[in-house]
Design a protein around this motif. Structure first.
Motif, PDB file in Angstrom:
ATOM      1  N   PRO A   1      50.664   6.469 -19.283  1.00 47.93           N
ATOM      2  CA  PRO A   1      51.861   6.239 -20.110  1.00 47.93           C
ATOM      3  C   PRO A   1      51.497   6.230 -21.598  1.00 47.93           C
ATOM      4  CG  PRO A   1      51.646   4.555 -18.397  1.00 47.93           C
ATOM      5  CD  PRO A   1      50.388   5.355 -18.380  1.00 47.93           C
ATOM      6  N   ALA A   2      52.445   6.629 -22.431  1.00 49.60           N
ATOM      7  CA  ALA A   2      52.210   6.720 -23.878  1.00 49.60           C
ATOM      8  C   ALA A   2      51.764   5.393 -24.467  1.00 49.60           C
ATOM      9  CB  ALA A   2      53.473   7.223 -24.583  1.00 49.60           C
ATOM     10  N   ASP A   3      52.363   4.276 -24.043  1.00 49.62           N
ATOM     11  CA  ASP A   3      51.972   2.982 -24.610  1.00 49.62           C
ATOM     12  C   ASP A   3      50.538   2.617 -24.235  1.00 49.62           C
ATOM     13  OD1 ASP A   3      52.821   2.614 -21.940  1.00 49.62           O
ATOM     14  OD2 ASP A   3      53.454   0.548 -22.310  1.00 49.62           O
ATOM     15  N   LEU A   4      50.092   3.015 -23.061  1.00 50.79           N
ATOM     16  CA  LEU A   4      48.708   2.754 -22.665  1.00 50.79           C
ATOM     17  C   LEU A   4      47.753   3.639 -23.472  1.00 50.79           C
ATOM     18  CD1 LEU A   4      46.571   1.393 -20.967  1.00 50.79           C
ATOM     19  CD2 LEU A   4      47.109   3.006 -19.113  1.00 50.79           C
ATOM     20  N   ARG A   5      48.113   4.899 -23.675  1.00 56.24           N
ATOM     21  CA  ARG A   5      47.278   5.775 -24.510  1.00 56.24           C
ATOM     22  C   ARG A   5      47.169   5.207 -25.920  1.00 56.24           C
ATOM     23  NH1 ARG A   5      50.510   9.940 -22.271  1.00 56.24           N
ATOM     24  NH2 ARG A   5      51.339  10.315 -24.332  1.00 56.24           N
ATOM     25  N   ASP A   6      48.276   4.673 -26.440  1.00 60.57           N
ATOM     26  CA  ASP A   6      48.244   4.051 -27.773  1.00 60.57           C
ATOM     27  C   ASP A   6      47.298   2.859 -27.783  1.00 60.57           C
ATOM     28  OD1 ASP A   6      50.091   5.893 -28.681  1.00 60.57           O
ATOM     29  OD2 ASP A   6      51.803   4.518 -28.544  1.00 60.57           O
ATOM     30  N   ARG A   7      47.342   2.064 -26.730  1.00 54.10           N
ATOM     31  CA  ARG A   7      46.458   0.889 -26.652  1.00 54.10           C
ATOM     32  C   ARG A   7      44.994   1.326 -26.598  1.00 54.10           C
ATOM     33  NH1 ARG A   7      45.892  -3.986 -23.014  1.00 54.10           N
ATOM     34  NH2 ARG A   7      44.470  -5.196 -24.301  1.00 54.10           N
ATOM     35  N   LEU A   8      44.717   2.373 -25.848  1.00 55.27           N
ATOM     36  CA  LEU A   8      43.341   2.865 -25.752  1.00 55.27           C
ATOM     37  C   LEU A   8      42.850   3.424 -27.085  1.00 55.27           C
ATOM     38  CD1 LEU A   8      43.429   4.567 -22.242  1.00 55.27           C
ATOM     39  CD2 LEU A   8      42.419   2.355 -22.859  1.00 55.27           C
ATOM     40  N   CYS A   9      43.765   3.948 -27.889  1.00 56.48           N
ATOM     41  CA  CYS A   9      43.390   4.439 -29.222  1.00 56.48           C
ATOM     42  C   CYS A   9      42.839   3.299 -30.074  1.00 56.48           C
ATOM     43  CB  CYS A   9      44.580   5.080 -29.917  1.00 56.48           C
ATOM     44  SG  CYS A   9      44.951   6.691 -29.262  1.00 56.48           S
ATOM     45  N   GLY A  10      43.304   2.090 -29.814  1.00 54.28           N
ATOM     46  CA  GLY A  10      42.796   0.929 -30.535  1.00 54.28           C
ATOM     47  C   GLY A  10      41.328   0.658 -30.254  1.00 54.28           C
ATOM     48  N   LEU A  11      40.811   1.209 -29.162  1.00 53.49           N
ATOM     49  CA  LEU A  11      39.390   1.059 -28.824  1.00 53.49           C
ATOM     50  C   LEU A  11      38.545   2.196 -29.400  1.00 53.49           C
ATOM     51  CD1 LEU A  11      39.685   0.185 -25.009  1.00 53.49           C
ATOM     52  CD2 LEU A  11      39.401  -1.407 -26.915  1.00 53.49           C
ATOM     53  N   SER A  12      39.210   3.183 -29.978  1.00 51.67           N
ATOM     54  CA  SER A  12      38.549   4.435 -30.358  1.00 51.67           C
ATOM     55  C   SER A  12      38.042   4.454 -31.794  1.00 51.67           C
ATOM     56  CB  SER A  12      39.509   5.611 -30.124  1.00 51.67           C
ATOM     57  OG  SER A  12      39.854   5.684 -28.776  1.00 51.67           O
ATOM     58  N   SER A  13      37.120   3.565 -32.088  1.00 58.10           N
ATOM     59  CA  SER A  13      36.499   3.562 -33.405  1.00 58.10           C
ATOM     60  C   SER A  13      35.249   2.691 -33.378  1.00 58.10           C
ATOM     61  CB  SER A  13      37.481   3.021 -34.462  1.00 58.10           C
ATOM     62  OG  SER A  13      37.773   1.668 -34.203  1.00 58.10           O
ATOM     63  N   GLY A  14      34.446   2.855 -34.411  1.00 56.02           N
ATOM     64  CA  GLY A  14      33.317   1.957 -34.609  1.00 56.02           C
ATOM     65  C   GLY A  14      31.999   2.401 -34.016  1.00 56.02           C
ATOM     66  N   LEU A  15      31.911   3.635 -33.535  1.00 57.06           N
ATOM     67  CA  LEU A  15      30.648   4.099 -32.973  1.00 57.06           C
ATOM     68  C   LEU A  15      30.236   5.430 -33.614  1.00 57.06           C
ATOM     69  CD1 LEU A  15      31.053   3.342 -29.164  1.00 57.06           C
ATOM     70  CD2 LEU A  15      29.529   2.208 -30.787  1.00 57.06           C
TER      71      LEU A  15
END
Length: 177
Positions: A10-24
């Protein structure tokens, strides 16, 4: 044609996962539109084999079910990590669906999958090791848990490898009862 079978998110879950997509450093983050849970990688097939795959998948029946993502991990070792992923809570309905897909594809003439099914959503692939930052990232996000979502169908995707990354197209969607 390069194919795989997956669950769309779902789009809201993909958005939430984007929040994990940084810092490496060294991570190639998966485009949010491409986030999915692979049920079976098929690989390169010709048009006739693609038709056989579609026919086999069309015959699969199963109930809808809920699924929740939880935790993070990596494939590869600390010196040479290959990818970063979000895990999936244990789910019998998901395991049964994946087994039905595997059986249907073998009956359609595909070779059995050699790897054990480990459900996950790939967040990033690594060109180079982020070093100690990877372990810090894994610790920081170890308790990640997303709200469960209803799985209503599964999808046959084609994948085209472009210079800027993979481009996925939904070829067919198969509803669950």
């Amino acid at each position: 044609m390069r194919l795989f079978v997956a669950l769309s998110l779902p789009a809201d879950l993909r958005d939430r996962l984007c929040g994990l997509s940084s810092g490496l450093p060294g991570a190639r983050w998966v485009d949010p539109a491409n986030l999915h849970l692979t049920l079976r990688f098929i690989g390169e097939v010709d048009g006739h084999a693609a038709d056989d795959v579609d026919a086999a998948l069309s015959g699969i029946q199963g109930p809808r079910f809920t699924l929740a993502l939880r935790g993070v991990g990596q494939f590869g070792d600390d010196r040479k990590p290959r990818s970063l992923w979000v895990g999936v809570e244990a789910n019998g309905a998901l395991e049964r669906l994946q087994a039905k897909i595997e059986t249907a594809l073998q009956r359609a003439g595909l070779e059995p999958e050699k790897r054990k099914f480990k459900p996950h959503v790939t967040l990033a692939r690594f060109k180079s090791s982020p070093g100690t930052r990877l372990q810090a990232y894994l610790v920081q996000h170890a308790l990640f848990r997303a709200e469960p979502f209803e799985v209503r169908d599964f999808t046959l995707y084609s994948s085209y490898l472009a210079h800027e990354g993979a481009i996925y197209s939904a070829e067919a969607v198969y509803p669950l009862a």
